[in-house]
Enzyme design. Structure first.
Site, mmCIF file in Angstrom:
data_model
loop_
_atom_site.group_PDB
_atom_site.id
_atom_site.type_symbol
_atom_site.label_atom_id
_atom_site.label_comp_id
_atom_site.label_asym_id
_atom_site.label_seq_id
_atom_site.Cartn_x
_atom_site.Cartn_y
_atom_site.Cartn_z
ATOM 1 N N HIS A 1 5.935 -5.971 -12.987
ATOM 2 C CA HIS A 1 5.365 -6.898 -12.004
ATOM 3 C C HIS A 1 3.908 -7.240 -12.285
ATOM 4 O O HIS A 1 3.205 -7.712 -11.399
ATOM 5 C CB HIS A 1 5.520 -6.308 -10.581
ATOM 6 C CG HIS A 1 6.948 -6.211 -10.129
ATOM 7 N ND1 HIS A 1 7.362 -5.466 -9.048
ATOM 8 C CD2 HIS A 1 8.079 -6.790 -10.626
ATOM 9 C CE1 HIS A 1 8.683 -5.581 -8.900
ATOM 10 N NE2 HIS A 1 9.136 -6.372 -9.849
ATOM 11 N N CYS B 1 -10.394 -24.159 -18.003
ATOM 12 C CA CYS B 1 -9.677 -25.415 -17.715
ATOM 13 C C CYS B 1 -9.870 -25.920 -16.290
ATOM 14 O O CYS B 1 -9.414 -27.013 -15.958
ATOM 15 C CB CYS B 1 -8.187 -25.243 -17.999
ATOM 16 S SG CYS B 1 -7.355 -24.147 -16.833
ATOM 17 N N GLY C 1 10.228 6.991 -6.411
ATOM 18 C CA GLY C 1 9.379 6.302 -5.433
ATOM 19 C C GLY C 1 9.616 4.818 -5.301
ATOM 20 O O GLY C 1 8.675 4.065 -5.088
ATOM 21 N N THR C 2 10.866 4.408 -5.415
ATOM 22 C CA THR C 2 11.168 2.992 -5.182
ATOM 23 C C THR C 2 12.268 2.863 -4.145
ATOM 24 O O THR C 2 13.209 3.655 -4.126
ATOM 25 C CB THR C 2 11.552 2.252 -6.484
ATOM 26 O OG1 THR C 2 11.865 0.887 -6.155
ATOM 27 C CG2 THR C 2 12.726 2.876 -7.219
ATOM 28 N N SER C 3 12.131 1.838 -3.282
ATOM 29 C CA SER C 3 13.141 1.634 -2.240
ATOM 30 C C SER C 3 14.393 1.000 -2.825
ATOM 31 O O SER C 3 15.424 0.941 -2.152
ATOM 32 C CB SER C 3 12.575 0.755 -1.125
ATOM 33 O OG SER C 3 12.182 -0.487 -1.662
ATOM 34 N N PRO D 1 11.399 11.020 -1.114
ATOM 35 C CA PRO D 1 11.620 11.800 0.110
ATOM 36 C C PRO D 1 12.729 11.214 0.980
ATOM 37 O O PRO D 1 13.311 11.915 1.800
ATOM 38 C CB PRO D 1 10.268 11.736 0.853
ATOM 39 C CG PRO D 1 9.360 10.890 0.043
ATOM 40 C CD PRO D 1 10.063 10.426 -1.185
HETATM 41 P P1 OAD Z 1 8.608 0.201 -1.495
HETATM 42 O O1 OAD Z 1 7.450 0.220 -0.572
HETATM 43 O O2 OAD Z 1 9.694 -0.777 -1.207
HETATM 44 O O3 OAD Z 1 9.272 1.659 -1.525
HETATM 45 C C1 OAD Z 1 8.499 2.800 -1.677
HETATM 46 C C2 OAD Z 1 9.428 3.998 -1.801
HETATM 47 O O4 OAD Z 1 8.630 5.120 -2.093
HETATM 48 C C3 OAD Z 1 10.238 4.313 -0.559
HETATM 49 O O5 OAD Z 1 11.602 4.499 -0.916
HETATM 50 C C4 OAD Z 1 9.628 5.637 -0.057
HETATM 51 O O6 OAD Z 1 10.591 6.495 0.550
HETATM 52 C C5 OAD Z 1 9.128 6.232 -1.348
HETATM 53 N N1 OAD Z 1 8.001 7.164 -1.207
HETATM 54 C C6 OAD Z 1 7.008 7.208 -0.273
HETATM 55 N N2 OAD Z 1 6.146 8.203 -0.525
HETATM 56 C C7 OAD Z 1 6.588 8.819 -1.660
HETATM 57 C C8 OAD Z 1 6.120 9.908 -2.437
HETATM 58 N N3 OAD Z 1 5.013 10.588 -2.108
HETATM 59 N N4 OAD Z 1 6.831 10.253 -3.538
HETATM 60 C C9 OAD Z 1 7.958 9.584 -3.890
HETATM 61 N N5 OAD Z 1 8.429 8.547 -3.191
HETATM 62 C C10 OAD Z 1 7.767 8.163 -2.097
HETATM 63 O O7 OAD Z 1 8.026 0.029 -2.978
HETATM 64 P P2 OAD Z 1 8.774 -0.512 -4.271
HETATM 65 O O8 OAD Z 1 10.187 -0.050 -4.329
HETATM 66 O O9 OAD Z 1 7.885 -0.201 -5.411
HETATM 67 O O10 OAD Z 1 6.701 -6.335 -5.683
HETATM 68 O O11 OAD Z 1 8.744 -2.076 -4.033
HETATM 69 C C11 OAD Z 1 9.243 -2.920 -5.016
HETATM 70 C C12 OAD Z 1 8.423 -4.183 -5.069
HETATM 71 O O12 OAD Z 1 8.355 -4.782 -3.770
HETATM 72 C C13 OAD Z 1 6.947 -3.980 -5.426
HETATM 73 O O13 OAD Z 1 6.737 -3.893 -6.825
HETATM 74 C C14 OAD Z 1 6.309 -5.211 -4.873
HETATM 75 C C15 OAD Z 1 6.991 -5.254 -3.535
HETATM 76 O O14 OAD Z 1 7.043 -6.493 -2.918
HETATM 77 C C16 OAD Z 1 5.769 -7.144 -6.221
HETATM 78 O O15 OAD Z 1 4.587 -6.987 -6.028
HETATM 79 C C17 OAD Z 1 6.329 -8.223 -7.082
#
Ligand code: OAD
Length: 257
Positions: A123, A155, A192-194, A219
């Site tokens: 991203h 530009c 750590g991704t949703s 978590p």
């Molecule tokens: P999210 O905010 O959607 O998800 C964060 C995840 O991290 C959740 O599943 C939490 O349970 C988990 N989490 C929280 N604390 C944690 C910890 N200490 N250790 C491990 N996990 C933990 O974030 P992303 O999945 O990264 O896009 O979101 C994907 C994309 O949506 C991002 O890259 C961004 C956003 O819109 C762009 O900027 C293009």
């Protein structure tokens, strides 16, 4: 008192023998560095702000001052942040695995700061600035009048952070490399991704279809949990150092985990 090992012995052995490991990270790995996630219920950015008003090409065209204020605020958070033990553990893992690829959705650059080398930024990176017309990379610009975006010194088109906005495609070459790494890995750690933003969220399924062991570290349960072979519930900053210690206990560590 003895503590229960994090991984079952067969998973530990599998990772010890793995030649190719991929880690796919999301905002959760940087939460312990003080950078808010997007979708956590109370603290997530999208609980407080509307993504379409701040992170879309339309918003940049119609409300450039607001978009720039938002990204300038987030850049400030990133500048203050430092890698946490989760980032450091992944850098350590890279030094111990024959072929290691880190695919991140994060734009904060903390993996590279922690020492990770083979990083694919799906991203983009919030600290880089480019122009909308030609993608000129720009490091210095004149401050913009209130409510406007700064302009490209080459530009004259509007400047923007070099991140993927909603509705935009991922950088093609980076995504191709991510697909290839996911298709060919022995194990994928999904950290750590949703798992709701595509195409990144499709990578664990691709890895699994091609025979990889998928391990989720989060978590919370996510839509990706169902396709994970192992789910480790807890913060990445605690789970990842413990995982590295268990899987590669005898090799010298170059950093304190
Ligand atoms: P999210 O905010 O959607 O998800 C964060 C995840 O991290 C959740 O599943 C939490 O349970 C988990 N989490 C929280 N604390 C944690 C910890 N200490 N250790 C491990 N996990 C933990 O974030 P992303 O999945 O990264 O896009 O979101 C994907 C994309 O949506 C991002 O890259 C961004 C956003 O819109 C762009 O900027 C293009």
């Amino acid at each position: 008192m003895t503590t229960q090992p994090l991984l079952a012995p067969e998973v530990q052995r599998y990772l010890q023998r793995a030649q190719r490991i991929v880690a796919l990270t999301g905002a959760g790995i940087s939460a312990e560095s003080g950078i808010p996630t997007f979708r956590d219920a109370q603290t997530g950015l999208w609980a407080r702000y509307n993504p379409q008003e701040l992170a879309s090409p339309e918003a940049l065209a119609t409300n450039p001052g607001l978009v720039w204020a938002w990204y300038t605020w987030r850049r400030g958070l990133v500048k203050q942040a430092a890698p946490n033990p989760g980032h450091l553990a992944l850098a350590e893992m890279e030094r111990r695995v024959p072929q290691f690829t880190l695919i991140t959705q994060n734009v904060d650059g903390l993996h590279q700061q922690a020492g990770s080398q083979n990083v694919l930024e799906l991203h983009g990176n919030i600290m880089r600035t480019v122009c909308v017309a030609h993608r000129h990379p720009v490091t210095q610009w004149e401050p913009a009048p209130e409510g406007e975006a700064p302009k490209c010194p080459i530009c004259g088109s509007v400047l923007r952070p070099d991140v993927v906005l909603f509705g935009e495609n991922l950088p093609t070459d980076v995504f191709q490399q991510a697909l290839e790494a996911s298709r060919t890995c022995d194990a994928m750690l999904v950290i750590g991704t949703s798992g709701v933003v595509y195409p990144a969220a499709a990578l664990p399924g691709l890895a699994k279809e091609n025979g990889a062991l998928v391990i989720e570290i989060n978590p919370q349960e996510t839509p990706l949990s169902a396709e994970a072979d192992v789910c480790l519930r807890g913060p990445a900053g605690e789970i990842l150092p413990a995982l590295v210690r268990q899987v590669w206990p005898d090799q010298p560590t170059t950093q304190k985990l």
